[in-house]
Design a protein around this motif. Structure first.
Motif, short mmCIF file in Angstrom:
data_model
loop_
_atom_site.label_atom_id
_atom_site.label_comp_id
_atom_site.label_asym_id
_atom_site.label_seq_id
_atom_site.Cartn_x
_atom_site.Cartn_y
_atom_site.Cartn_z
N VAL A 1 4.56 17.77 6.28
CA VAL A 1 5.56 17.59 7.35
C VAL A 1 6.33 18.88 7.64
CG1 VAL A 1 5.85 15.11 7.00
CG2 VAL A 1 7.29 16.71 5.72
N LEU A 2 6.35 19.82 6.70
CA LEU A 2 7.10 21.05 6.90
C LEU A 2 6.29 22.14 7.59
CD1 LEU A 2 8.92 21.31 3.45
CD2 LEU A 2 9.86 20.47 5.60
N ILE A 3 4.99 22.14 7.39
CA ILE A 3 4.15 23.23 7.91
C ILE A 3 3.05 22.73 8.85
CG2 ILE A 3 2.55 25.08 7.28
CD1 ILE A 3 4.17 25.50 4.75
N SER A 4 2.23 21.76 8.40
CA SER A 4 1.06 21.33 9.17
C SER A 4 1.37 20.93 10.61
CB SER A 4 0.34 20.18 8.45
OG SER A 4 -0.18 20.62 7.22
N PRO A 5 2.44 20.15 10.88
CA PRO A 5 2.71 19.75 12.26
C PRO A 5 3.03 20.93 13.18
CG PRO A 5 3.84 18.29 10.74
CD PRO A 5 3.32 19.45 9.93
N ARG A 6 3.36 22.07 12.62
CA ARG A 6 3.65 23.25 13.43
C ARG A 6 2.40 24.05 13.76
NH1 ARG A 6 8.82 25.69 10.03
NH2 ARG A 6 10.18 23.84 10.18
N GLU A 7 1.31 23.73 13.07
CA GLU A 7 0.10 24.54 13.21
C GLU A 7 -0.68 24.23 14.48
OE1 GLU A 7 -0.87 25.46 8.51
OE2 GLU A 7 -1.87 23.76 9.48
N SER A 8 -0.61 22.97 14.94
CA SER A 8 -1.33 22.60 16.16
C SER A 8 -0.79 21.28 16.68
CB SER A 8 -2.83 22.47 15.89
OG SER A 8 -3.10 21.32 15.08
N ARG A 9 -1.07 21.02 17.95
CA ARG A 9 -0.66 19.74 18.54
C ARG A 9 -1.40 18.58 17.89
NH1 ARG A 9 -0.37 20.98 25.09
NH2 ARG A 9 1.37 22.49 24.99
N LEU B 1 4.74 5.25 3.02
CA LEU B 1 4.12 6.55 3.23
C LEU B 1 5.03 7.63 2.65
CD1 LEU B 1 2.03 8.43 4.46
CD2 LEU B 1 3.14 8.12 6.69
N THR B 2 4.47 8.48 1.78
CA THR B 2 5.26 9.53 1.15
C THR B 2 4.79 10.91 1.59
OG1 THR B 2 5.79 8.22 -0.81
CG2 THR B 2 5.92 10.60 -1.04
N ALA B 3 5.74 11.70 2.11
CA ALA B 3 5.47 13.09 2.48
C ALA B 3 5.72 13.98 1.27
CB ALA B 3 6.37 13.50 3.64
N TRP B 4 4.82 14.93 1.05
CA TRP B 4 4.91 15.78 -0.13
C TRP B 4 5.49 17.16 0.16
CZ3 TRP B 4 0.29 15.29 -4.06
CH2 TRP B 4 0.28 14.01 -4.58
N GLY B 5 5.41 17.63 1.38
CA GLY B 5 5.94 18.97 1.68
C GLY B 5 5.24 19.61 2.86
N THR B 6 4.14 20.29 2.60
CA THR B 6 3.40 20.98 3.65
C THR B 6 3.00 20.03 4.78
OG1 THR B 6 2.53 22.53 2.01
CG2 THR B 6 1.37 22.41 4.11
N VAL C 1 0.87 -1.18 0.00
CA VAL C 1 0.00 0.00 0.00
C VAL C 1 0.90 1.22 0.00
CG1 VAL C 1 -1.75 1.31 1.26
CG2 VAL C 1 -1.80 -1.20 1.28
N HIS C 2 0.64 2.16 -0.90
CA HIS C 2 1.44 3.37 -0.98
C HIS C 2 0.53 4.57 -0.76
CE1 HIS C 2 4.77 5.79 -3.27
NE2 HIS C 2 4.44 6.32 -2.10
N ALA C 3 0.65 5.21 0.40
CA ALA C 3 -0.18 6.37 0.75
C ALA C 3 0.61 7.65 0.53
CB ALA C 3 -0.64 6.27 2.20
N GLN C 4 -0.02 8.59 -0.16
CA GLN C 4 0.63 9.85 -0.49
C GLN C 4 0.03 10.97 0.35
OE1 GLN C 4 2.93 10.11 -3.12
NE2 GLN C 4 2.70 8.10 -4.05
N TYR C 5 0.88 11.71 1.03
CA TYR C 5 0.53 12.86 1.87
C TYR C 5 0.23 12.39 3.30
CZ TYR C 5 -0.42 17.85 2.31
OH TYR C 5 -0.34 19.18 2.63
N VAL C 6 1.11 12.77 4.20
CA VAL C 6 1.14 12.22 5.55
C VAL C 6 -0.13 12.49 6.34
CG1 VAL C 6 2.30 12.43 7.80
CG2 VAL C 6 3.65 12.20 5.70
N TRP D 1 0.32 15.39 16.14
CA TRP D 1 0.04 14.03 16.56
C TRP D 1 -0.37 13.17 15.37
CZ3 TRP D 1 -4.25 10.86 16.28
CH2 TRP D 1 -4.15 9.65 16.98
N ILE D 2 -1.21 13.72 14.49
CA ILE D 2 -1.67 12.99 13.31
C ILE D 2 -0.47 12.61 12.43
CG2 ILE D 2 -2.84 13.31 11.08
CD1 ILE D 2 -5.04 14.80 12.61
#
Length: 359
Positions: free
Chosen positions: A105-113, A98-103, A76-81, A117-118
């Protein structure tokens, strides 16, 4: 490998490219997506949201789990964390790449706890995590995966389609400039337009192609009209790869004004076509461009510096040609689609082995 299940936006060109590649290799390809799309020879399964939008994503987990049991894919190959990747992890699908595309892992995890966590949950429950650019690997590691276990696999460029011009570009004015970034705030195309207004006021004759779509298109068109640039700025919308490659081969200068990026495939396409790149000074671009050698970098959002870069590149034809040769070689060595495909195949084998060892 006989069967693969992609969890990804079926409308994304990147999803289509991966799906079509493995289809052409004789693999049975399935795509689970919240948005419907037709991909020849590939079965697309539309996940339900029950009219709840993103809030309904979680309700798709039982459907996803049933689909997995029915298909029994080899991988299974999931795109976008933070979307499909999290759902795949939540549904317990394995072997999971699992493939990270950018935002994500670079931005979303900084927006909220909650978002952190997700993202952390998703990467920690994958058998293998990949990114689309090396500079993203530390961001994944900060979510709970050892950095040496994260693999960078760029989206890749088809170097047989994206080619330098067969006939050298004419160097007479107007100067051809192209930007292939979409019209959203993160891509900052308004910065480019403001810089173009400056360089035009200083006497540089230009012909500009803007390739993309997005929520800011009307605003950007109004900016062009108000600045009196409509006669030499063309909005193309989205184009197929053939037409896009033609425009890149005709252009002298490529500009990417994005404020943040994962793997800038648009930049790689321009480099493959030997188009001189001017890009924001962010890690996604710095890994490809050495400032003053094979392109120019400028501070994100800096209109004045971007204008100076355009004028600097416009004034030196020989430099642009030398940079074009260098950039073509870089793409062939590091971002050719075939190189990236081989690396992803190795990743799938690694994920399958990891899942077996931890069953």
């Amino acid at each position: 490998m006989k069967r693969v299940l992609f969890l990804s936006d079926a409308k994304s060109i990147h999803t289509r490219r991966w799906a079509e590649h493995f289809r052409d290799q004789g693999v049975q390809v399935h795509v689970a997506s919240f948005r419907p799309e037709t991909i020849e020879g590939v079965q697309v399964h539309v996940l339900p949201t029950y009219g709840l939008g993103r809030m309904g994503y979680f309700l798709a987990v039982p459907t996803l789990h049933r689909l997995f049991k029915q298909l029994v894919p080899d991988v299974v190959h999931a795109q976008y964390v933070t979307s499909y990747g999290f759902l795949a992890a939540l549904a317990g699908l394995r072997p999971l790449v699992l493939t990270a595309w950018g935002t994500d892992v670079l931005i979303s995890p900084r927006e909220s706890r909650v978002m952190r966590w997700i993202a952390s949950y998703a990467v920690r429950h994958a058998d293998v995590v990949t990114t689309v650019a090396q500079h993203m690997n530390p961001a994944v590691a900060s979510l709970g995966v050892p950095v040496d276990e994260v693999t960078a696999v760029p989206f890749g460029v088809d170097t047989q389609k994206f080619l330098p011009p067969a006939v050298p570009r004419p160097e007479s004015m107007p100067l051809r400039l192209i930007c292939t970034r979409n019209f959203g705030p993160i891509y900052s195309v308004d910065t480019l337009l403001a810089a173009l207004q400056q360089v035009a006021a200083r006497g540089l004759k230009l012909q500009v192609d803007l390739v993309g779509e997005g929520p800011m298109r009307n605003e950007l068109e109004a900016q062009v009209d108000n600045a009196g640039m409509r006669s030499w700025v063309t909005f193309h919308g989205h184009l197929d790869h053939l037409r896009l490659a033609q425009l890149l081969a005709e252009a002298h200068i490529f500009v990417t004004p994005a404020l943040s990026d994962g793997n800038n495939v648009s930049l790689n396409e321009a480099m493959a076509c030997a188009c001189f790149p001017i890009a924001t000074d962010i890690p996604a671009n710095g890994q490809w461009i050495e400032h003053g050698v094979n392109g120019l970098l400028y501070p994100p959002g800096d209109v004045d510096r971007l204008a100076e870069c355009i004028l600097q590149a416009a004034a030196d034809v020989g430099w642009r040609k030398r940079a074009g040769v260098i950039n073509r070689e870089i793409v062939e060595a590091r971002a050719d689609w075939r190189v990236c495909v081989a690396r992803m195949n190795e990743t799938y084998v690694k994920a399958i082995r990891h899942a077996e060892e931890h069953a």
